[in-house]
Design a protein around this motif. Structure first.
Motif, PDB file in Angstrom:
ATOM      1  N   ASP A  46      -7.976   0.156   4.217  1.00 25.09           N
ATOM      2  CA  ASP A  46      -8.855   1.030   3.439  1.00 25.09           C
ATOM      3  C   ASP A  46      -8.089   2.124   2.683  1.00 25.09           C
ATOM      4  O   ASP A  46      -8.640   2.759   1.792  1.00 25.09           O
ATOM      5  CB  ASP A  46      -9.945   1.640   4.315  1.00 25.09           C
ATOM      6  CG  ASP A  46      -9.395   2.498   5.441  1.00 25.09           C
ATOM      7  OD1 ASP A  46      -8.333   2.161   5.985  1.00 25.09           O
ATOM      8  OD2 ASP A  46     -10.042   3.505   5.782  1.00 25.09           O
ATOM      9  N   MET A  47      -6.813   2.335   3.015  1.00 21.91           N
ATOM     10  CA  MET A  47      -6.003   3.337   2.319  1.00 21.91           C
ATOM     11  C   MET A  47      -5.190   2.746   1.165  1.00 21.91           C
ATOM     12  O   MET A  47      -4.683   3.483   0.328  1.00 21.91           O
ATOM     13  CB  MET A  47      -5.058   4.031   3.295  1.00 21.91           C
ATOM     14  CG  MET A  47      -5.762   4.873   4.334  1.00 21.91           C
ATOM     15  SD  MET A  47      -6.814   6.169   3.632  1.00 21.91           S
ATOM     16  CE  MET A  47      -5.603   7.218   2.854  1.00 21.91           C
TER      17      MET A  47
ATOM     18  N   LYS B 295      -5.941   1.269  -1.579  1.00 16.24           N
ATOM     19  CA  LYS B 295      -6.394   1.576  -2.938  1.00 16.24           C
ATOM     20  C   LYS B 295      -6.098   3.018  -3.337  1.00 16.24           C
ATOM     21  O   LYS B 295      -6.204   3.383  -4.498  1.00 16.24           O
ATOM     22  CB  LYS B 295      -7.874   1.267  -3.086  1.00 16.24           C
ATOM     23  CG  LYS B 295      -8.758   2.082  -2.174  1.00 16.24           C
ATOM     24  CD  LYS B 295     -10.225   1.679  -2.310  1.00 16.24           C
ATOM     25  CE  LYS B 295     -11.045   2.447  -1.312  1.00 16.24           C
ATOM     26  NZ  LYS B 295     -11.719   1.630  -0.364  1.00 16.24           N
ATOM     27  N   ARG B 296      -5.708   3.860  -2.376  1.00 14.77           N
ATOM     28  CA  ARG B 296      -5.491   5.287  -2.645  1.00 14.77           C
ATOM     29  C   ARG B 296      -4.018   5.707  -2.574  1.00 14.77           C
ATOM     30  O   ARG B 296      -3.713   6.867  -2.811  1.00 14.77           O
ATOM     31  CB  ARG B 296      -6.287   6.117  -1.637  1.00 14.77           C
ATOM     32  CG  ARG B 296      -7.782   5.880  -1.722  1.00 14.77           C
ATOM     33  CD  ARG B 296      -8.560   6.799  -0.824  1.00 14.77           C
ATOM     34  NE  ARG B 296      -8.200   8.186  -1.096  1.00 14.77           N
ATOM     35  CZ  ARG B 296      -8.201   9.150  -0.170  1.00 14.77           C
ATOM     36  NH1 ARG B 296      -8.552   8.888   1.066  1.00 14.77           N
ATOM     37  NH2 ARG B 296      -7.861  10.383  -0.482  1.00 14.77           N
ATOM     38  N   ILE B 297      -3.111   4.803  -2.265  1.00 11.70           N
ATOM     39  CA  ILE B 297      -1.739   5.222  -1.970  1.00 11.70           C
ATOM     40  C   ILE B 297      -0.998   5.863  -3.139  1.00 11.70           C
ATOM     41  O   ILE B 297      -0.016   6.552  -2.929  1.00 11.70           O
ATOM     42  CB  ILE B 297      -0.877   4.087  -1.372  1.00 11.70           C
ATOM     43  CG1 ILE B 297      -0.758   2.925  -2.334  1.00 11.70           C
ATOM     44  CG2 ILE B 297      -1.423   3.664  -0.038  1.00 11.70           C
ATOM     45  CD1 ILE B 297       0.230   1.870  -1.878  1.00 11.70           C
TER      46      ILE B 297
ATOM     47  N   GLU C  94      -2.411   8.055  -5.204  1.00 11.58           N
ATOM     48  CA  GLU C  94      -3.009   9.344  -5.538  1.00 11.58           C
ATOM     49  C   GLU C  94      -1.982  10.447  -5.254  1.00 11.58           C
ATOM     50  O   GLU C  94      -1.304  10.418  -4.239  1.00 11.58           O
ATOM     51  CB  GLU C  94      -4.264   9.596  -4.689  1.00 11.58           C
ATOM     52  CG  GLU C  94      -5.428   8.709  -5.036  1.00 11.58           C
ATOM     53  CD  GLU C  94      -6.638   8.961  -4.148  1.00 11.58           C
ATOM     54  OE1 GLU C  94      -6.683   9.996  -3.447  1.00 11.58           O
ATOM     55  OE2 GLU C  94      -7.541   8.107  -4.166  1.00 11.58           O
TER      56      GLU C  94
ATOM     57  N   LEU D 177      -1.257  12.408  -1.607  1.00 14.04           N
ATOM     58  CA  LEU D 177      -1.890  11.708  -0.491  1.00 14.04           C
ATOM     59  C   LEU D 177      -0.837  11.367   0.557  1.00 14.04           C
ATOM     60  O   LEU D 177       0.233  10.862   0.234  1.00 14.04           O
ATOM     61  CB  LEU D 177      -2.573  10.423  -0.959  1.00 14.04           C
ATOM     62  CG  LEU D 177      -3.207   9.588   0.157  1.00 14.04           C
ATOM     63  CD1 LEU D 177      -4.467  10.264   0.651  1.00 14.04           C
ATOM     64  CD2 LEU D 177      -3.495   8.190  -0.319  1.00 14.04           C
ATOM     65  N   GLN D 178      -1.149  11.646   1.806  1.00 18.28           N
ATOM     66  CA  GLN D 178      -0.322  11.208   2.925  1.00 18.28           C
ATOM     67  C   GLN D 178      -1.235  10.556   3.938  1.00 18.28           C
ATOM     68  O   GLN D 178      -2.272  11.106   4.295  1.00 18.28           O
ATOM     69  CB  GLN D 178       0.429  12.371   3.556  1.00 18.28           C
ATOM     70  CG  GLN D 178       1.508  12.913   2.656  1.00 18.28           C
ATOM     71  CD  GLN D 178       2.427  13.866   3.374  1.00 18.28           C
ATOM     72  OE1 GLN D 178       2.127  14.352   4.452  1.00 18.28           O
ATOM     73  NE2 GLN D 178       3.563  14.139   2.775  1.00 18.28           N
ATOM     74  N   VAL D 179      -0.852   9.383   4.381  1.00 18.74           N
ATOM     75  CA  VAL D 179      -1.650   8.629   5.328  1.00 18.74           C
ATOM     76  C   VAL D 179      -1.278   9.076   6.739  1.00 18.74           C
ATOM     77  O   VAL D 179      -0.104   9.152   7.087  1.00 18.74           O
ATOM     78  CB  VAL D 179      -1.421   7.113   5.161  1.00 18.74           C
ATOM     79  CG1 VAL D 179      -2.179   6.325   6.208  1.00 18.74           C
ATOM     80  CG2 VAL D 179      -1.810   6.684   3.762  1.00 18.74           C
TER      81      VAL D 179
END
Length: 69
Positions: free
Chosen positions: A53-54, A56-58, A60, A63-65
């Motif tokens: 789910d992350m 698609k956002r990597i 941005e 952003l840090q997961v």
């Protein structure tokens, strides 16, 4: 067409993260190929991975997961 500074930044981040989240001595592969008019870049490693789910956002900014250890 691509901004060479951004391409360098993306590749540096991908390879740095692959090394950071892989065990010492693990193989990290970088493959670049042409796909029609596009370049396809694939980094393969044996690190912890990114939650689906992350993905698609990597790219941005900032952003840090969080790692789910």
């Amino acid at each position: 067409e691509a901004d060479p500074v951004r391409i360098e930044q993306v590749l540096t981040n991908l390879l740095t993260n692959a090394a950071k989240f892989s065990d010492m001595g693990d193989e990290i592969c970088l493959n670049v190929s042409r796909n029609g008019t596009m370049a396809e870049i694939i980094v393969t490693d044996h690190g912890v991975g990114i939650e689906p789910d992350m993905l698609k956002r990597i790219f941005e900014p900032f952003l840090q997961v969080e790692l789910g250890h």
